[in-house]
Motif scaffolding. Structure first.
Motif, mmCIF file in Angstrom:
data_model
loop_
_atom_site.group_PDB
_atom_site.id
_atom_site.type_symbol
_atom_site.label_atom_id
_atom_site.label_comp_id
_atom_site.label_asym_id
_atom_site.label_seq_id
_atom_site.Cartn_x
_atom_site.Cartn_y
_atom_site.Cartn_z
ATOM 1 N N GLY A 176 16.056 81.869 40.846
ATOM 2 C CA GLY A 176 15.532 81.794 39.487
ATOM 3 C C GLY A 176 14.016 81.955 39.479
ATOM 4 O O GLY A 176 13.456 82.650 38.637
ATOM 5 N N SER B 21 13.704 90.683 38.359
ATOM 6 C CA SER B 21 14.449 90.438 37.133
ATOM 7 C C SER B 21 15.259 91.668 36.744
ATOM 8 O O SER B 21 16.439 91.574 36.405
ATOM 9 C CB SER B 21 13.458 90.026 36.044
ATOM 10 N N ILE C 107 20.256 79.696 37.903
ATOM 11 C CA ILE C 107 19.396 80.887 38.009
ATOM 12 C C ILE C 107 18.755 81.179 36.656
ATOM 13 O O ILE C 107 17.544 81.332 36.544
ATOM 14 C CB ILE C 107 20.203 82.134 38.449
ATOM 15 N N ILE C 108 19.596 81.229 35.616
ATOM 16 C CA ILE C 108 19.106 81.683 34.319
ATOM 17 C C ILE C 108 18.070 80.719 33.752
ATOM 18 O O ILE C 108 16.998 81.122 33.311
ATOM 19 C CB ILE C 108 20.292 81.883 33.352
ATOM 20 N N THR D 291 16.200 78.435 35.329
ATOM 21 C CA THR D 291 14.961 78.418 36.121
ATOM 22 C C THR D 291 14.113 79.646 35.799
ATOM 23 O O THR D 291 12.904 79.539 35.590
ATOM 24 C CB THR D 291 15.285 78.376 37.624
ATOM 25 N N ALA D 292 14.768 80.804 35.715
ATOM 26 C CA ALA D 292 14.029 82.042 35.434
ATOM 27 C C ALA D 292 13.362 81.967 34.060
ATOM 28 O O ALA D 292 12.189 82.310 33.909
ATOM 29 C CB ALA D 292 14.968 83.246 35.508
ATOM 30 N N GLY E 103 19.356 73.480 33.457
ATOM 31 C CA GLY E 103 20.279 74.316 34.219
ATOM 32 C C GLY E 103 21.213 73.470 35.064
ATOM 33 O O GLY E 103 22.422 73.698 35.096
#
Lengths: 264, 277
Positions: free
Chosen positions: A92, A102, A148-149, A151-152, A192
């Motif tokens: 992430g 990304s 992942i999503i 954190t990103a 998350g």
């Protein structure tokens, strides 16, 4: 004063109890009108007292107490979820920090995320050649996406002001990660984690129904084969309560690490 | 002092800034030429959208100009750095650090390593802590050192931001509407504190403001900017009022009132802001 206090008591204590009473009432109604021995709330309660009087007995691999079943499910969730955190959170960070990453991973995530985690179970069985690692693998798959999503997104939403401070002070990349990025992203990361734990707990029950062994999901299926509906209802309550506790604990942790400016 | 004012310390030569937007290029600034002497206090004033903050960001090195050069102490400004400390409009304190830690972050970076400031050796932890406490003391916030930004008022946050910038002993202090978000009384108090601090430290200051009284009270030079797009410097007004200045005695000083009138005249008669709908 006393009127508003009474009102508070009514809304905060009486209302939830009424909701619970409604559920038990409907259940009693169903069991009364049912022809196929649907257990009544009272019978189930008596059975629950018996089940919980000895939650940690063990009579061979297919007959263990409810406590052992819940614990082994939690252990699988912890393993799969922990591995997902180890992989998902650094990923992430990379996806959030570098546009190239990304663009590289977003199509993969979009493609794989909507797939039911149970669809991955046969792949797990094939690759790991065992029910237990396959179940852990399924938990890993389902909990990695939200981590992942989120954190990103957290990395992408670090306020430009903070990054400007870092630039004016000329902070080193390591110092930026430690004092700015990590604390700013932490609340998103914990969101998350919370979503991941919720999904993992949903999925483990289904995965265990398919794989067997020891676990709360297997227990449900086993009791169905024994036609012991009372124990199935008890299992539903146990699953709900454990899920509630997990969710509540993570919300508590998240609020402890969220600061004023980040919340808004 | 007077010879100091003639030397060029900060030089801005033919600077233009164009932003790329979805609707094509947007010219924000053009033909900016300005010299600032060491120890001089300069205010940038103009209507909103005239590119004051854009110019300040260029001096800070946070953005690079499309055309022209910016030179500070005979060196081209290549990027941001602690020798040009910025007090941000919205204080920009890190909410998870205490006031002390926020200031210490800058102090440690500047004085905690050798070679960051020319000819200075690395200071030990006790010296860094002492510097941080001195900076917080200067803005009157010793008691709030261990509080987090979320626990103190807007005025106090802005003072921590100023302490963080001053603690780095910058060659130039850049302030982007530092008091814009504060109420009138707090603003006046902080302006007085800033006057006293600048008198002590002889800092070179460039401050963006839209407050006429603030500009006249604090500055040696007011740079008045025309309206954007493609804004430029309309007029530079030198303020020859003796220091120390007091807002109370200046209130009916004819020279002060004339300067004030000149700025108001520029802003509201010659550059009357046309609101776009």
């Amino acid at each position: 004063m006393s009127i508003s206090l009474n009102k508070q008591i009514v809304t905060s204590i009486v209302a939830p109890f009424m909701g619970l009473a409604l559920l038990v009432g409907l259940w009693a109604l169903v069991s009364l009108s049912s022809t196929n021995n649907f257990p009544s709330p009272a019978d189930t309660f008596l059975q629950a007292v018996e089940v919980f009087s000895d939650p940690f007995y063990s009579k061979g691999p297919n007959d263990q107490g409810v406590g052992w079943n819940v614990l082994s499910s939690l252990k699988r969730v912890a393993m799969g979820f922990g591995l997902a955190a180890l992989v998902g959170i650094p990923m992430g960070f990379l996806i959030g920090r570098f546009d190239f990453m990304s663009r590289m991973f977003n199509p993969l995530i979009s493609l794989l995320r909507p797939v039911s985690p149970l669809a991955w179970l046969p792949i797990g069985l094939l690759v790991f050649k065992g029910a237990n690692p396959a179940a852990i693998w399924t938990i890993f798959i389902c909990s990695i996406w939200p981590m992942i999503i989120n954190t990103a997104v957290g990395v992408q939403r670090v306020p430009q002001d903070y990054m400007n401070v870092a630039r004016v002070l000329n902070l080193s990349e390591w110092k930026i990660i430690r004092t700015i990025l990590f604390p700013a992203v932490l609340p998103y990361m914990l969101t998350g984690v919370r979503l991941a734990v919720g999904t993992a707990w949903l999925v483990i029950v289904a995965a265990e129904m398919l794989t067997g062994g020891v676990g709360i999901g297997f227990w449900v299926w086993d009791e169905w084969n024994n036609l012991n509906v009372k124990n199935i209802i008890i299992a539903i309550f146990v699953i709900g309560i454990v899920g509630l506790i997990l969710e509540y604990a993570l919300i508590k942790i998240a609020t402890a690490f969220t600061y004023e400016e980040v919340k808004s | 002092m007077s010879e100091g004012l003639t030397t060029k310390y900060l030089e801005i030569q033919g600077v233009a800034q164009t932003f790329k937007t979805a609707k094509g290029d947007f010219p924000a600034l053009r033909d900016i030429n300005l010299n600032v002497a060491k120890g001089e206090f300069v205010a940038l004033i103009g209507h909103s959208g005239c590119g004051k903050s854009t110019l300040l960001n260029l001096i800070a090195g946070l953005t690079t100009p499309t055309q022209g050069n910016l030179i500070c102490a005979n060196r081209e400004i290549a990027g941001p750095g602690p020798e040009r400390a910025v007090v941000f409009q919205n204080h920009s304190l890190l909410p998870w650090l205490t006031c002390f830690e926020n200031v210490y972050l800058g102090v440690e970076r500047v004085f905690g390593y050798s070679g960051v400031v020319d000819g200075k050796v690395k200071e030990d932890k006790a010296q860094l802590v002492a510097r941080t406490h001195a900076a917080l003391d200067m803005v009157g916030l010793t008691h709030a050192a261990q509080k987090r930004p979320g626990e103190i008022s807007g005025g106090m946050k802005q003072r921590v931001g100023i302490a963080r910038a001053l603690a780095m002993e910058p060659q130039v202090l850049l302030m982007d509407e530092p008091f814009g978000a504060l109420d009138a009384l707090t603003r006046a108090k902080l302006q007085d504190e800033l006057l006293a601090i600048v008198a002590n430290t002889h800092s070179t200051v460039v401050m963006v403001t839209h407050d006429v009284d603030e500009a006249v009270l604090l500055s040696d030079k007011i740079v008045m900017m025309t309206n954007g797009p493609a804004a430029t410097i309309g007029e530079v007004l030198h303020i020859d009022l003796p220091r120390p200045r007091s807002r109370v005695t200046l209130a009916d000083n004819p020279a002060y009132l004339n300067y004030r009138k000149a700025v108001i005249d520029f802003l509201y008669t010659r550059q009357a802001h046309v609101e776009k709908t």
